[in-house]
Design a protein around this motif. Structure first.
Motif, PDB file in Angstrom:
ATOM      1  N   SER A  33       1.272  -1.284  -0.164  1.00 42.22           N
ATOM      2  CA  SER A  33      -0.085  -0.114   0.365  1.00 42.22           C
ATOM      3  C   SER A  33       0.934   1.478   0.317  1.00 42.22           C
ATOM      4  O   SER A  33       0.362   2.276  -0.165  1.00 42.22           O
ATOM      5  CB  SER A  33      -0.641   0.009   1.106  1.00 42.22           C
ATOM      6  OG  SER A  33      -0.148  -0.173   2.515  1.00 42.22           O
ATOM      7  N   THR A  34       2.009   1.046   0.644  1.00 47.10           N
ATOM      8  CA  THR A  34       3.236   2.423   0.531  1.00 47.10           C
ATOM      9  C   THR A  34       3.107   2.476  -1.115  1.00 47.10           C
ATOM     10  O   THR A  34       3.534   3.961  -1.234  1.00 47.10           O
ATOM     11  CB  THR A  34       4.593   2.264   0.956  1.00 47.10           C
ATOM     12  OG1 THR A  34       5.196   0.493   0.083  1.00 47.10           O
ATOM     13  CG2 THR A  34       4.436   1.440   1.988  1.00 47.10           C
ATOM     14  N   ILE A  35       3.174   2.388  -2.091  1.00 45.21           N
ATOM     15  CA  ILE A  35       2.954   2.618  -3.324  1.00 45.21           C
ATOM     16  C   ILE A  35       1.537   3.514  -4.236  1.00 45.21           C
ATOM     17  O   ILE A  35       1.699   4.280  -5.347  1.00 45.21           O
ATOM     18  CB  ILE A  35       3.298   1.914  -4.527  1.00 45.21           C
ATOM     19  CG1 ILE A  35       2.355   0.817  -5.112  1.00 45.21           C
ATOM     20  CG2 ILE A  35       4.750   1.209  -4.107  1.00 45.21           C
ATOM     21  CD1 ILE A  35       2.643   0.228  -5.705  1.00 45.21           C
ATOM     22  N   CYS A  36       0.415   3.513  -3.310  1.00 41.36           N
ATOM     23  CA  CYS A  36      -0.374   3.606  -3.762  1.00 41.36           C
ATOM     24  C   CYS A  36      -0.564   5.009  -3.525  1.00 41.36           C
ATOM     25  O   CYS A  36       0.147   5.712  -2.633  1.00 41.36           O
ATOM     26  CB  CYS A  36      -1.427   3.235  -2.891  1.00 41.36           C
ATOM     27  SG  CYS A  36      -1.925   1.681  -3.410  1.00 41.36           S
ATOM     28  N   LYS A  37      -1.089   5.692  -4.448  1.00 42.34           N
ATOM     29  CA  LYS A  37      -1.723   7.582  -4.848  1.00 42.34           C
ATOM     30  C   LYS A  37      -3.800   7.996  -4.652  1.00 42.34           C
ATOM     31  O   LYS A  37      -3.032   8.816  -4.403  1.00 42.34           O
ATOM     32  CB  LYS A  37      -1.662   8.080  -5.971  1.00 42.34           C
ATOM     33  CG  LYS A  37       0.352   7.416  -6.030  1.00 42.34           C
ATOM     34  CD  LYS A  37       0.522   8.306  -7.353  1.00 42.34           C
ATOM     35  CE  LYS A  37       2.398   8.890  -7.146  1.00 42.34           C
ATOM     36  NZ  LYS A  37       3.383   7.749  -6.867  1.00 42.34           N
ATOM     37  N   THR A  38      -4.111   6.845  -4.355  1.00 39.26           N
ATOM     38  CA  THR A  38      -5.859   6.312  -4.356  1.00 39.26           C
ATOM     39  C   THR A  38      -6.342   5.910  -3.638  1.00 39.26           C
ATOM     40  O   THR A  38      -5.067   4.633  -3.036  1.00 39.26           O
ATOM     41  CB  THR A  38      -6.320   6.316  -6.332  1.00 39.26           C
ATOM     42  OG1 THR A  38      -6.187   4.953  -6.008  1.00 39.26           O
ATOM     43  CG2 THR A  38      -5.788   7.262  -7.307  1.00 39.26           C
ATOM     44  N   GLN A  39      -7.356   5.957  -3.126  1.00 40.96           N
ATOM     45  CA  GLN A  39      -7.589   5.497  -2.330  1.00 40.96           C
ATOM     46  C   GLN A  39      -8.666   4.196  -2.624  1.00 40.96           C
ATOM     47  O   GLN A  39      -8.209   2.820  -2.098  1.00 40.96           O
ATOM     48  CB  GLN A  39      -9.253   6.362  -1.865  1.00 40.96           C
ATOM     49  CG  GLN A  39      -9.868   5.359  -0.322  1.00 40.96           C
ATOM     50  CD  GLN A  39      -9.303   5.282   0.465  1.00 40.96           C
ATOM     51  OE1 GLN A  39      -8.130   5.537   1.559  1.00 40.96           O
ATOM     52  NE2 GLN A  39      -9.113   4.124   1.344  1.00 40.96           N
ATOM     53  N   ALA A  40      -8.251   3.582  -3.811  1.00 40.97           N
ATOM     54  CA  ALA A  40      -9.027   2.360  -5.135  1.00 40.97           C
ATOM     55  C   ALA A  40      -8.005   1.498  -4.776  1.00 40.97           C
ATOM     56  O   ALA A  40      -7.744   0.680  -3.543  1.00 40.97           O
ATOM     57  CB  ALA A  40      -9.079   2.854  -5.935  1.00 40.97           C
TER      58      ALA A  40
END
Length: 142
Positions: free
Chosen positions: A76-83
């Motif tokens: 999850s550390t690479i995520c930029k969106t809630q989706a």
């Protein structure tokens, strides 16, 4: 004059109640422990199925998980969106599951256009379920 023995004495009743109580407590403990084991197995089964489902989704569309097919570990550390975050951090039956994806590629795998993939689902220390599989590189000409 002889006493008649038509009933139980108080001592006999107390002894039988004690034996019955110990038996009932033992059986209750057995069912309680069996229920805990069953709940733990259910959680592990959910984690394993979540890992399998994630592998299938990554094989179909890795970009939805926020990465392109390159070797590395993704969470999850690479995520930029809630989706994207929702794909890595899943809540099922009031239990949190955290997904991690590790992609690697040996020379032989590179020659045939596939990536080795390891999906790990963490559901509490030190509980972890993993599923391994391969992803075909759609850009490969082989």
């Amino acid at each position: 004059m002889m006493l008649s023995e038509k009933g139980f004495s108080l001592i006999e009743v107390l002894v039988s109640l004690t034996i019955l109580s110990v038996s009932v407590i033992g059986i209750t403990q057995f069912f309680h422990q069996a229920n805990q084991i069953s709940a733990g197995n259910n959680t592990k089964l959910v984690a394993t199925n979540l890992a399998r489902m994630t592998l299938e989704r990554v094989q179909t569309n890795p970009e939805s998980f926020g990465f392109t097919l390159t070797p590395g570990t993704y969470s999850s550390t690479i995520c930029k969106t809630q989706a994207c975050l929702d794909l890595y951090n899943v809540q099922i039956n009031n239990k949190s599951y955290t997904i991690s994806i590790k992609i690697s590629q040996s020379t032989d795998e590179k020659n045939i256009g596939i990536f080795s993939t390891n999906i790990s689902v963490d559901y509490g220390k030190p509980k972890l379920s993993t599923v391994e599989g391969y992803i075909k590189n759609a850009k490969s000409t082989n």
